[in-house]
Design an enzyme around this catalytic site. Structure first.
Site, mmCIF file in Angstrom:
data_model
loop_
_atom_site.group_PDB
_atom_site.id
_atom_site.type_symbol
_atom_site.label_atom_id
_atom_site.label_comp_id
_atom_site.label_asym_id
_atom_site.label_seq_id
_atom_site.Cartn_x
_atom_site.Cartn_y
_atom_site.Cartn_z
ATOM 1 N N ARG A 144 0.818 -1.216 0.000
ATOM 2 C CA ARG A 144 0.000 0.000 0.000
ATOM 3 C C ARG A 144 0.854 1.269 0.000
ATOM 4 O O ARG A 144 0.333 2.373 -0.155
ATOM 5 C CB ARG A 144 -0.938 -0.010 1.219
ATOM 6 C CG ARG A 144 -0.232 0.249 2.535
ATOM 7 C CD ARG A 144 -1.070 -0.170 3.737
ATOM 8 N NE ARG A 144 -2.166 0.730 4.005
ATOM 9 C CZ ARG A 144 -2.103 1.795 4.817
ATOM 10 N NH1 ARG A 144 -0.952 2.117 5.378
ATOM 11 N NH2 ARG A 144 -3.173 2.532 5.032
ATOM 12 N N TRP A 151 12.423 7.723 6.459
ATOM 13 C CA TRP A 151 13.422 6.910 7.163
ATOM 14 C C TRP A 151 13.553 5.519 6.576
ATOM 15 O O TRP A 151 14.627 4.913 6.639
ATOM 16 C CB TRP A 151 13.191 6.913 8.674
ATOM 17 C CG TRP A 151 12.128 6.061 9.275
ATOM 18 C CD1 TRP A 151 10.825 5.981 8.915
ATOM 19 C CD2 TRP A 151 12.276 5.196 10.421
ATOM 20 N NE1 TRP A 151 10.140 5.121 9.739
ATOM 21 C CE2 TRP A 151 11.011 4.627 10.680
ATOM 22 C CE3 TRP A 151 13.345 4.852 11.239
ATOM 23 C CZ2 TRP A 151 10.792 3.726 11.721
ATOM 24 C CZ3 TRP A 151 13.124 3.956 12.279
ATOM 25 C CH2 TRP A 151 11.867 3.406 12.513
ATOM 26 N N ASP A 152 12.481 5.012 5.952
ATOM 27 C CA ASP A 152 12.588 3.731 5.245
ATOM 28 C C ASP A 152 13.764 3.736 4.276
ATOM 29 O O ASP A 152 14.465 2.728 4.104
ATOM 30 C CB ASP A 152 11.326 3.459 4.417
ATOM 31 C CG ASP A 152 10.087 3.242 5.253
ATOM 32 O OD1 ASP A 152 9.432 2.204 5.088
ATOM 33 O OD2 ASP A 152 9.755 4.126 6.068
ATOM 34 N N ARG A 197 4.428 17.078 8.413
ATOM 35 C CA ARG A 197 5.333 16.392 9.337
ATOM 36 C C ARG A 197 6.504 15.775 8.571
ATOM 37 O O ARG A 197 6.464 15.629 7.354
ATOM 38 C CB ARG A 197 4.607 15.309 10.131
ATOM 39 C CG ARG A 197 4.042 14.162 9.302
ATOM 40 C CD ARG A 197 3.384 13.123 10.199
ATOM 41 N NE ARG A 197 2.867 11.986 9.471
ATOM 42 C CZ ARG A 197 1.617 11.868 9.032
ATOM 43 N NH1 ARG A 197 0.744 12.853 9.226
ATOM 44 N NH2 ARG A 197 1.224 10.787 8.381
ATOM 45 N N SER A 198 7.519 15.390 9.323
ATOM 46 C CA SER A 198 8.678 14.717 8.757
ATOM 47 C C SER A 198 8.702 13.287 9.280
ATOM 48 O O SER A 198 7.650 12.708 9.581
ATOM 49 C CB SER A 198 9.961 15.470 9.144
ATOM 50 O OG SER A 198 11.088 14.933 8.499
ATOM 51 N N GLY A 302 7.708 7.565 13.110
ATOM 52 C CA GLY A 302 7.849 6.299 12.406
ATOM 53 C C GLY A 302 7.298 5.136 13.204
ATOM 54 O O GLY A 302 6.948 4.105 12.630
ATOM 55 N N ASP A 304 4.394 4.247 14.509
ATOM 56 C CA ASP A 304 2.962 4.463 14.620
ATOM 57 C C ASP A 304 2.232 3.121 14.509
ATOM 58 O O ASP A 304 2.061 2.612 13.437
ATOM 59 C CB ASP A 304 2.466 5.452 13.556
ATOM 60 C CG ASP A 304 3.082 5.225 12.161
ATOM 61 O OD1 ASP A 304 4.043 4.446 12.010
ATOM 62 O OD2 ASP A 304 2.570 5.847 11.218
ATOM 63 N N GLU A 488 7.043 -6.594 5.783
ATOM 64 C CA GLU A 488 7.304 -5.303 6.431
ATOM 65 C C GLU A 488 7.799 -5.480 7.862
ATOM 66 O O GLU A 488 8.663 -4.748 8.333
ATOM 67 C CB GLU A 488 6.008 -4.488 6.426
ATOM 68 C CG GLU A 488 6.101 -3.158 7.135
ATOM 69 C CD GLU A 488 4.741 -2.524 7.364
ATOM 70 O OE1 GLU A 488 4.703 -1.295 7.524
ATOM 71 O OE2 GLU A 488 3.728 -3.248 7.401
ATOM 72 N N GLU A 503 -2.978 -0.542 11.967
ATOM 73 C CA GLU A 503 -4.135 -0.060 11.214
ATOM 74 C C GLU A 503 -4.345 -0.770 9.879
ATOM 75 O O GLU A 503 -5.333 -0.525 9.207
ATOM 76 C CB GLU A 503 -3.960 1.445 10.931
ATOM 77 C CG GLU A 503 -3.861 2.292 12.183
ATOM 78 C CD GLU A 503 -3.621 3.764 11.848
ATOM 79 O OE1 GLU A 503 -4.426 4.581 12.303
ATOM 80 O OE2 GLU A 503 -2.650 4.070 11.136
#
Length: 539
Positions: A144, A151-152, A197-198, A302, A304, A488, A503
């Site tokens: 998705r 950061w990935d 946001r960053s 990151g 979340d 992931e 989520e």
């Protein structure tokens, strides 16, 4: 005619020299679905037209938003009106992950990843939707996640480095430089709904990877951009006082030192998780704006979401991210300051170099003062509102070791806790709490395995580093052999089960998993042989 925002304009810009392309983008030229579609956007999200709330923000309008809204107002009260049918008439849905790519498990995992790089590579330009155009090629995580993520990308670059893809690393660094120069910072991802946001500031570490490939002098080229990113994180720091101790991402501590927190400028539901955020705010009983701000700040981290950010260490409704001084964020900014110091030396500016060296030392001293627990012999996040550490153990504690900020005695204490509490059959678990959130137990994540392994090696704990690397590589390899996928995240506690929580379903692809695994294989060829033998025995 298909409507595309600024596509022609940007396509023409791409034909011009790179220095021209990076002139500031005008915000009004960018399509912002949550703003431009108003009531229509809200209804699509709240009525759960799509199972994944990210689908509609990524959809491309086939007519100007104003025209679509007029049609919606005319039709919405008519008998038989279908919101889903209306949306599918006026929007092109984002592409699904299916690419025609077929996994061949007879290939090694290294060959599999190197076959995946072209599949996960996106060409420069715009799609007419919420995607912010970039001037050069880039890698997306997969599933998705159809856009670049901040950061990935550092961890993806580690794998590109192992693959010898230096020019693609260069392109991705240039894309992030472009975002700094056009938006003032590196957003969470290249979507307009991420602009407020960053994410964890890994740009300086990306520059280190590029410098390893092209020489230390390359750092001079990117010094202005890194300074701009640093200024974004430090915005307002000079105006702080005892009476006014916070502004955006900076916090003045009781002793006058400056540390950082995560933040977001828009206290609204996230467009890509609109319904979820509205429902959470309602269920929490708190001021909705307060909930939205803290949710978004956690998205900037990151992580979340994670028990790190919860006042009760269990429930998302108690989230208070903006009250917290994160140990990992401040360790990263310490590295940014040291990198700016090195860049100043390379550019012959000794005065500026001394200033950044002073700032780095001050941050290190403050982090050790506020984030270190003598009682637990461990690094925790610090709740500056309560004036105490959160005492929620997480792998964020390895960041000061990754950047060699601590003496051996403190490092050894952190390592002991990792071995006793965090080490699991599949690697290191993210936290010790089970909350149902994806950045908690029983999940493990590639970026945190990498940071931990390298942190351990910095302090000569090579045996434990090898154990973590081997267990993580075995888990990745076993799942690949069984499913043909790299995921992931992974369940590192019960390796027979898939990772879950959060989520959305666990995604495959997957950028940073590929990057870290390939880098570990390249650095540990003997370990890889042992991994393959172990996986074969299990089968």
């Amino acid at each position: 005619m298909r409507y595309t925002f600024s596509t022609l304009t940007f396509s023409l810009l791409l034909l011009l020299p790179f220095t021209f392309v990076i002139q500031p983008l005008r915000a009004q030229e960018l399509y912002r679905p949550e703003q431009d579609l108003g009531e229509l956007f809200e209804q699509v999200q709240l009525q759960h037209v799509f199972p994944d709330s990210k689908t509609f923000p990524d959809a491309v309008p086939l007519a100007p938003p104003k025209q679509i809204l007029e049609a919606y107002q005319q039709q919405k009260n008519q008998r038989g009106f279908s919101l889903e049918a209306f949306v599918k008439e006026y929007f092109q849905m984002p592409p699904q992950p299916a690419t025609g790519f077929t996994t061949d498990t007879s290939l090694s995992v290294t060959q599999h990843i190197e076959r995946l790089w072209p599949i996960l590579t996106r060409e420069p330009g715009a799609d007419g939707g919420s995607l912010i155009p970039l001037p050069k090629k880039y890698i997306v995580p997969g599933g998705r996640f159809r856009e670049i993520y901040y950061w990935d990308s550092f961890f993806t670059m580690l794998g590109l480095q192992a693959s010898g893809e230096t020019e693609l690393i260069q392109s991705m660094v240039d894309n992030f430089t472009h975002l700094i120069n056009t938006t003032g910072h590196i957003p969470n991802g290249n979507r307009t709904y991420y602009l407020s946001r960053s994410q964890p500031p890994f740009y300086a570490l990306m520059l280190r990877v590029l410098a390893q490939q092209k020489g230390r002098e390359v750092l001079k080229t990117y010094a202005p951009a890194l300074r701009k990113e640093y200024d974004f994180w430090m915005d307002g720091s000079e105006q702080l006082s005892a009476a006014n101790s916070t502004h955006r991402r900076v916090v003045r501590m009781p002793d006058g030192s400056i540390l950082n927190r995560y933040w977001d400028d828009q206290p609204e539901p996230r467009p890509e998780s609109y319904r979820e955020d509205v429902e959470l705010a309602q269920e929490s009983g708190r001021n909705p704006e307060e909930v939205y701000r803290n949710i978004r700040a956690a998205a900037e981290s990151g992580w979340d979401f994670s028990s790190r950010w919860f006042a009760d260490a269990q429930n998302l409704g108690t989230i208070h991210t903006t009250d917290i001084i994160p140990v990992d964020l401040n360790a990263l900014l310490y590295h940014v300051e040291l990198t700016l110091q090195e860049m100043s030396v390379l550019n012959g500016n000794r005065t500026e170099a001394r200033e950044f060296e002073r700032r780095a030392k001050a941050r290190r001293d403050a982090l050790l003062k506020y984030n270190w627990s003598d009682e637990a012999d461990f690094f925790y996040d610090y709740d500056f509102v309560k004036g105490t550490t959160t005492n929620i153990p997480s792998l964020a504690a390895v960041y000061p070791l990754y950047f060699c900020m601590v003496k051996k005695k403190q490092a050894d204490a952190v390592v002991q806790k990792l071995e006793e509490d965090f080490l699991q059959p599949g690697g290191l678990v993210t936290t010790l709490h089970r909350t149902g959130q994806q950045w908690d137990a029983p999940n493990g994540w590639a970026p945190l395995q990498w940071m931990s392994i390298q942190a351990l090696r910095n302090y000569k704990h090579d045996k434990l580093a090898d154990t973590i690397a081997q267990r993580w590589m075995e888990l990745n390899e076993a799942v690949f052999q069984n499913t043909g996928k790299l995921m992931e995240k992974y369940n590192v506690t019960d390796i027979s089960l898939q990772a879950g929580g959060g989520e959305y379903p666990n995604q495959d692809g997957f950028g940073w998993t590929n990057g870290v695994l390939l880098k570990l294989i390249s650095l540990n060829p003997q370990l890889q042989e042992e991994v393959l033998q172990e996986v074969e025995m299990q089968e």
